[in-house]
Design an enzyme around this catalytic site. Structure first.
Site, PDB file in Angstrom:
ATOM      1  CE  LYS A 179      -3.733   2.407   2.428  1.00  0.00           C
ATOM      2  NZ  LYS A 179      -3.042   3.727   2.460  1.00  0.00           N
ATOM      3  CB  SER A 237       1.461   7.318  13.645  1.00  0.00           C
ATOM      4  OG  SER A 237       0.228   6.726  13.234  1.00  0.00           O
ATOM      5  N   GLY A 241      -0.667   2.413  13.639  1.00  0.00           N
ATOM      6  CA  GLY A 241      -0.146   1.056  13.759  1.00  0.00           C
ATOM      7  C   GLY A 241      -0.928   0.215  14.744  1.00  0.00           C
ATOM      8  CD  GLU A 260      10.028   2.115  13.489  1.00  0.00           C
ATOM      9  OE1 GLU A 260       9.599   2.869  14.406  1.00  0.00           O
ATOM     10  OE2 GLU A 260      10.428   2.525  12.407  1.00  0.00           O
ATOM     11  CB  CYS A 297      11.738   5.667  13.621  1.00  0.00           C
ATOM     12  SG  CYS A 297      12.749   4.750  12.464  1.00  0.00           S
TER      13      CYS A 297
END
Length: 503
Positions: A179, A237, A241, A260, A297
């Protein structure tokens, strides 16, 4: 040429809805919007492809990965131009990220050729054993089936269409449905074109890869809930998530969700390092904080330092941060969330703003706050990630408080110890605490910059990631898309190729 279409099972397809890209420079382009119907089509093709692709040899898959890398490199100038326009990232960053993307494809090719990742085990038959004989047993890791991957906003190449999740799943023998992220749809399509060319050149089944562009929440939900999807890879996020994770867990047949979800990546400046080089560490930390406009991150968002050495650290860091130019953020939404996060911190009276200059556009400037340990402990939301170049320095009365601070953390991707040789005793006492909190522990470095290698762990306890036993970077990431199968007394003539031969 960018068409704005989806790539489903070897065909470039249109859908009725359209969305426009929002580039930092240049004109917007229109792209087709993903739909649950396209998810159904891609999933059916992936399941059909798995019968053939899951049975391919390691050599065939390695060659396929290497061909994808070649096709991406062949489109390098177009990828850089489009990626820079869509994201605002500098040319050198996009070129470096492309190098990382093709490098990990080639690394995974080499890794699967060696075969060690299969963890093959063999117990010979013991027909004369008493009181019971033992049959021959073989164990090998096998691919799980079609996998869904969500492209990340902050890495248009390394964590998107042909990024680590896709590359590792293809290496394992699993078809992939991506996606695409609406922040960089043009870049996504160019990379999908590279994969499509590799599929044709290597004679792989068409359903081995599909790209569904854009789409609303219903597309993501349809993807993770589709009964033919066996696992999901996600970088994004915590809120998004967690919602997808819950959908995976509540399916009639739950599946693993490898998410993650972010981290504040604490840095502890130990006392001798603080006394000898607090200013030097402060300057270096500021450089890590603002790298990529703080949109990593692994951005080191909070520092703990003894109060007596904090001034030197803060003065050096603030000088470096104040000299920073505006940097474009990846999307308008990320920029708005960054401004909101900074504004919320500004409302805390006991949090002093040292550096701060608001931007009303898609650009960002850094923020630096300082506070006390009492405030840190009484305001738990300070430990929540603000995605961008924002840092907090916490003045700690004594380094004897460090252990308690470390124990109080939720899961992190990384934790850093800035230390000198004389700090070894304290560092040794913190290490067993931090290894329960983070997937990677650093000494005298900063966590921005994740090496793609055999040893890298990019993951950690929740909420850093949703599976503490996995990594989304490095060769160990391939194991996410495999499961062990034991073959008992099975004739070699019907065993998979990877289960035969010397163990």
């Amino acid at each position: 040429m960018i068409t704005g279409k989806h790539y489903i099972a070897g065909e470039w397809l249109e859908s009725e809805g359209r969305f426009s890209s929002t580039p930092v420079t240049g004109g917007a382009q229109e792209f087709c919007v993903g739909t649950p119907a396209l998810v159904e089509q891609a999933a059916a093709a992936a399941e059909e492809a798995f019968e053939a692709y899951g049975a391919t040899s390691r050599e065939a898959r390695a060659t396929f990965l290497e061909r994808i890398a070649e096709e991406i490199d062949a489109r390098g100038d177009q990828i850089t131009t489009t990626g820079c326009a869509e994201t605002g990232l500098p040319q050198a960053r996009l070129q470096g990220e492309r190098g990382r993307t093709v490098g990990q494809l080639r690394l995974f090719a080499s890794h699967i050729r060696a075969g060690d990742y299969l963890d093959r085990r063999h117990d010979a038959a013991l027909p004369d054993r008493v009181p019971l004989p033992r049959p021959e047993l073989r164990m090998v890791q096998r691919p799980i089936g079609p996998v869904a991957v969500f492209g990340a906003s902050n890495f248009p190449l390394a964590f998107s269409v042909a990024g680590g999740d896709t590359a590792s799943a293809l290496a394992a023998g699993c078809p992939v449905i991506v996606k695409g992220h609406s922040a960089h749809p043009g870049t996504s399509e160019i990379v999908a074109q590279a994969i499509a060319a590799a599929v044709q050149a290597c004679g792989m089944p068409n359903g081995v890869f599909s790209l569904i562009q854009g789409g609303r929440r219903d597309v993501g939900e349809a993807l993770v809930q589709h009964p033919l999807i066996n696992a999901v890879g996600f970088t994004g996020s915590l809120g998004g998530g967690r919602a997808l994770f819950d959908l995976c867990a509540t399916r009639p047949m739950p599946i693993p969700f490898f998410g993650e979800l972010g981290s504040i990546n604490p840095v502890f400046v130990l006392p001798n390092a603080a006394r000898s080089r607090a200013a030097e560490i402060g300057t270096a930390w500021a450089g890590s904080l603002i790298m990529g406009a703080g949109q990593f991150c692994t951005n080191p968002g909070v520092v703990f330092i003894e109060d007596s050495a904090a001034d030197a650290f803060i003065n050096a860091a603030s000088e470096a941060l104040a000299a920073t130019d505006e940097q474009a953020m990846l999307t308008d939404g990320i920029a708005e969330a960054y401004r909101l996060g900074a504004a919320q911190l500004q409302q805390i009276d006991s949090l002093r703003e040292v550096v701060g200059a608001p931007c009303d556009s898609r650009s960002a400037l850094p923020y630096l706050f300082e506070t006390t340990l009492d405030t840190w402990q009484s305001e738990p939301h300070l430990a929540e990630e603000v995605f961008g170049p924002l840092g907090i320095v916490v003045r700690v009365p004594s380094t004897s408080d460090f252990a308690g601070i470390a124990r109080g953390f939720a899961g992190q991707l990384t934790a850093t110890l800035q230390m000198d040789a004389a700090d070894t005793g304290l560092a040794a006492s913190l290490r067993p605490i931090l290894e329960r909190k983070a997937g990677r522990i650093l000494a005298n470095g900063f966590p921005t910059g994740v090496e793609v290698s055999d040893t890298m762990v990019h993951g950690g306890p929740y909420p850093a990631s949703t599976n503490f036993g996995a990594t989304s970077v490095g060769t160990l990431s391939i194991r996410r898309w495999l499961r062990p199968v034991c073959y008992q007394a099975m004739p070699e003539s019907i065993l998979p190729e990877d289960a035969i031969g010397a163990f």
